[in-house]
Design a protein around this motif. Structure first.
Motif, PDB file in Angstrom:
ATOM      1  N   UNK A  32       4.981   5.132   9.243  1.00  0.00           N
ATOM      2  CA  UNK A  32       3.973   5.410   8.571  1.00  0.00           C
ATOM      3  C   UNK A  32       3.741   4.438   7.467  1.00  0.00           C
ATOM      4  N   UNK A  33       4.591   3.722   6.904  1.00  0.00           N
ATOM      5  CA  UNK A  33       4.434   2.974   5.868  1.00  0.00           C
ATOM      6  C   UNK A  33       3.681   1.731   6.581  1.00  0.00           C
ATOM      7  N   UNK A  34       4.245   1.333   7.753  1.00  0.00           N
ATOM      8  CA  UNK A  34       3.431   0.203   8.455  1.00  0.00           C
ATOM      9  C   UNK A  34       1.981   0.548   8.366  1.00  0.00           C
ATOM     10  N   UNK A  35       1.561   1.695   9.094  1.00  0.00           N
ATOM     11  CA  UNK A  35       0.220   1.732   9.162  1.00  0.00           C
ATOM     12  C   UNK A  35      -0.623   2.098   7.676  1.00  0.00           C
ATOM     13  N   UNK A  36       0.053   2.580   6.900  1.00  0.00           N
ATOM     14  CA  UNK A  36      -0.401   2.434   5.574  1.00  0.00           C
ATOM     15  C   UNK A  36      -0.698   1.179   4.941  1.00  0.00           C
ATOM     16  N   UNK A  37       0.363   0.333   5.251  1.00  0.00           N
ATOM     17  CA  UNK A  37      -0.040  -1.161   4.663  1.00  0.00           C
ATOM     18  C   UNK A  37      -0.924  -1.726   5.324  1.00  0.00           C
ATOM     19  N   UNK A  38      -1.026  -1.561   6.549  1.00  0.00           N
ATOM     20  CA  UNK A  38      -2.460  -2.317   7.163  1.00  0.00           C
ATOM     21  C   UNK A  38      -3.779  -1.719   6.791  1.00  0.00           C
ATOM     22  N   UNK A  39      -3.692  -0.333   6.580  1.00  0.00           N
ATOM     23  CA  UNK A  39      -5.037   0.184   5.950  1.00  0.00           C
ATOM     24  C   UNK A  39      -5.329  -0.064   4.771  1.00  0.00           C
ATOM     25  N   UNK A  40      -4.195  -0.563   3.844  1.00  0.00           N
ATOM     26  CA  UNK A  40      -4.235  -0.722   2.371  1.00  0.00           C
ATOM     27  C   UNK A  40      -4.473  -2.128   2.169  1.00  0.00           C
ATOM     28  N   UNK A  41      -4.404  -3.140   3.182  1.00  0.00           N
ATOM     29  CA  UNK A  41      -4.538  -4.386   3.209  1.00  0.00           C
ATOM     30  C   UNK A  41      -3.340  -5.060   2.452  1.00  0.00           C
ATOM     31  N   UNK A  42      -2.397  -4.423   2.567  1.00  0.00           N
ATOM     32  CA  UNK A  42      -0.845  -4.998   2.076  1.00  0.00           C
ATOM     33  C   UNK A  42      -0.247  -5.907   2.935  1.00  0.00           C
ATOM     34  N   UNK A  43      -0.847  -5.635   4.283  1.00  0.00           N
ATOM     35  CA  UNK A  43      -0.429  -6.604   5.310  1.00  0.00           C
ATOM     36  C   UNK A  43      -1.598  -6.985   5.967  1.00  0.00           C
ATOM     37  N   UNK A  44      -1.825  -8.501   6.115  1.00  0.00           N
ATOM     38  CA  UNK A  44      -3.027  -8.966   6.603  1.00  0.00           C
ATOM     39  C   UNK A  44      -2.738  -9.926   7.762  1.00  0.00           C
ATOM     40  N   UNK A  45      -3.700 -10.489   8.551  1.00  0.00           N
ATOM     41  CA  UNK A  45      -3.634 -11.573   9.636  1.00  0.00           C
ATOM     42  C   UNK A  45      -4.587 -12.512   9.014  1.00  0.00           C
ATOM     43  N   UNK A  46      -4.097 -13.907   8.596  1.00  0.00           N
ATOM     44  CA  UNK A  46      -5.147 -14.999   8.256  1.00  0.00           C
ATOM     45  C   UNK A  46      -5.737 -14.621   7.004  1.00  0.00           C
ATOM     46  N   UNK A  47      -5.183 -13.719   5.982  1.00  0.00           N
ATOM     47  CA  UNK A  47      -5.818 -13.541   4.959  1.00  0.00           C
ATOM     48  C   UNK A  47      -6.757 -12.214   4.964  1.00  0.00           C
ATOM     49  N   UNK A  48      -7.005 -11.779   6.106  1.00  0.00           N
ATOM     50  CA  UNK A  48      -8.197 -10.856   6.327  1.00  0.00           C
ATOM     51  C   UNK A  48      -7.599  -9.323   6.811  1.00  0.00           C
ATOM     52  N   UNK A  49      -7.950  -8.183   6.534  1.00  0.00           N
ATOM     53  CA  UNK A  49      -7.764  -6.840   7.009  1.00  0.00           C
ATOM     54  C   UNK A  49      -7.779  -6.952   8.546  1.00  0.00           C
ATOM     55  N   UNK A  50      -7.044  -6.491   9.440  1.00  0.00           N
ATOM     56  CA  UNK A  50      -6.925  -6.358  10.927  1.00  0.00           C
ATOM     57  C   UNK A  50      -6.658  -4.946  11.307  1.00  0.00           C
ATOM     58  N   UNK A  51      -7.245  -4.358  12.593  1.00  0.00           N
ATOM     59  CA  UNK A  51      -6.909  -3.478  13.120  1.00  0.00           C
ATOM     60  C   UNK A  51      -5.446  -3.403  13.668  1.00  0.00           C
ATOM     61  N   UNK A  52      -5.086  -2.217  13.884  1.00  0.00           N
ATOM     62  CA  UNK A  52      -3.464  -1.962  14.680  1.00  0.00           C
ATOM     63  C   UNK A  52      -3.704  -2.557  15.809  1.00  0.00           C
ATOM     64  N   UNK A  53      -4.826  -2.532  16.682  1.00  0.00           N
ATOM     65  CA  UNK A  53      -4.576  -2.955  17.978  1.00  0.00           C
ATOM     66  C   UNK A  53      -4.926  -4.511  18.254  1.00  0.00           C
ATOM     67  N   UNK A  54      -5.180  -5.145  17.180  1.00  0.00           N
ATOM     68  CA  UNK A  54      -5.620  -6.557  17.001  1.00  0.00           C
ATOM     69  C   UNK A  54      -4.338  -7.211  17.797  1.00  0.00           C
ATOM     70  N   UNK A  55      -4.751  -8.281  18.622  1.00  0.00           N
ATOM     71  CA  UNK A  55      -3.507  -9.116  19.288  1.00  0.00           C
ATOM     72  C   UNK A  55      -3.452 -10.167  18.745  1.00  0.00           C
TER      73      UNK A  55
END
Length: 327
Positions: A32-55
């Motif tokens: 749950x922490x991981x998904x929350x971190x993705x939604x809250x932009x605490x975990x980003x890819x190349x400085x941008x918010x990404x969806x969970x299914x981004x490859x």
């Protein structure tokens, strides 16, 4: 701020799956922490918010903000698990086919694909694979290229080489694989039914796990999903009333796609505790004395680049199917 640079060994993995593996040895960080971190932009890819299914791609930079770790015991050490013995002869009994590129299992019901901290007393299919082909310690080890739910049985294929794994990922994206399932559903199923509703993945706080729901057509998060069904036989069960054996062909491979589409159409899979019919499932458990989900990955077929021939791998239906249908 923590930075992770993706290399070739992790190229083309789903963003959320990579993070699950990365944090696997940190029990203080939950799914749950991981998904929350993705939604809250605490975990980003190349400085941008990404969806969970981004490859993730080679040289992508994943940044984990310090705020993500606040209130979490990230340094907590994992519990030491007892190593359960694995009978290699049992593993061999599950193998349907093997050559230099493919290792095909008939996965039993009730076993997960990957190890879980909540199931440390059980062996996963990953454990069985490692017992049969030990890890080399290099950048690549044979691995499964798709998932089946824990309770779903049937054909499960591992790529034994990096090239075979990359090839199978490519033809999945191009939809050049025929995927056929067998399911027993509640109700009297029509002769044929095609379902085209988009699906999206959410996190269920009730079940503390990922869940799939039918998406509004206007919802940008919904992904195209297509399921074709054909009834094989309808049974009048003495306890469960009408149930139907259905052959299912899926063009897409969304999480829980078959289960969600069939439930939405009014024909939930028998024994499905997440999306199924509560009263029928209770009768199945209490009076029929079966607790399995009735979904079986029956056949996978595709063009094999390496042998230059079409291949088809088929798994016989499991015992619990026979028990309910003969009844």
């Amino acid at each position: 701020m923590k930075e992770i640079v993706i290399d070739s060994s992790n190229h083309d993995q789903r963003f959320d799956r990579f993070l699950r593996k990365y944090f696997k040895m940190q029990p203080g960080i939950a799914l749950a922490d991981i998904y929350r971190g993705i939604r809250n932009r605490e975990i980003t890819v190349n400085g941008k918010k990404s969806k969970e299914d981004y490859r993730v791609r080679n040289r992508d930079v994943i940044k984990i903000d310090d705020a993500f770790f606040e209130g979490k015991d990230a340094d907590k050490k994992p519990a030491v698990k007892k190593s359960l013995p694995i009978d290699v002869n049992y593993v061999k009994s599950l193998i349907l086919f093997e050559d230099d590129n493919w290792l095909v299992f008939n996965k039993p019901t009730g076993i997960s694909i990957h190890p879980s901290d909540n199931e440390h007393k059980q062996r996963s299919m990953h454990d069985l694979l490692r017992a049969y082909i030990p890890a080399t310690g290099g950048t690549f080890n044979p691995s499964f290229w798709y998932r089946l739910d824990k309770e779903t049985s049937g054909v499960l294929i591992a790529g034994k080489t990096y090239n075979s794994l990359q090839y199978i990922n490519e033809i999945i994206r191009k939809r050049e694989i025929q995927k056929e399932y067998l399911a027993v559903v509640v109700g009297r199923f029509p002769r044929q039914l095609s379902l085209h509703k988009p699906l999206k993945k959410i996190f269920s706080t009730k079940f503390q796990r990922g869940k799939t729901v039918v998406s509004d057509i206007e919802d940008e998060e919904g992904k195209e999903s297509t399921t074709h069904c054909e009834v094989r036989k309808i049974f009048q069960h003495p306890i469960l009333w009408p149930i139907s054996l259905v052959k299912v062909h899926i063009e897409t491979g969304r999480m829980h796609q078959i289960r969600v589409h069939l439930a939405d159409a009014g024909f939930p899979v028998l024994g499905d505790m997440l999306y199924g019919h509560p009263r029928i499932n209770r009768l199945l458990l209490e009076q029929v004395k079966l607790k399995h989900i009735f979904l079986h990955c029956w056949k996978y077929s595709f063009w094999d680049l390496f042998s230059e021939n079409p291949v088809a791998f088929e798994a016989a239906i499991p015992v619990h199917f026979d028990l309910i249908l003969k009844k």
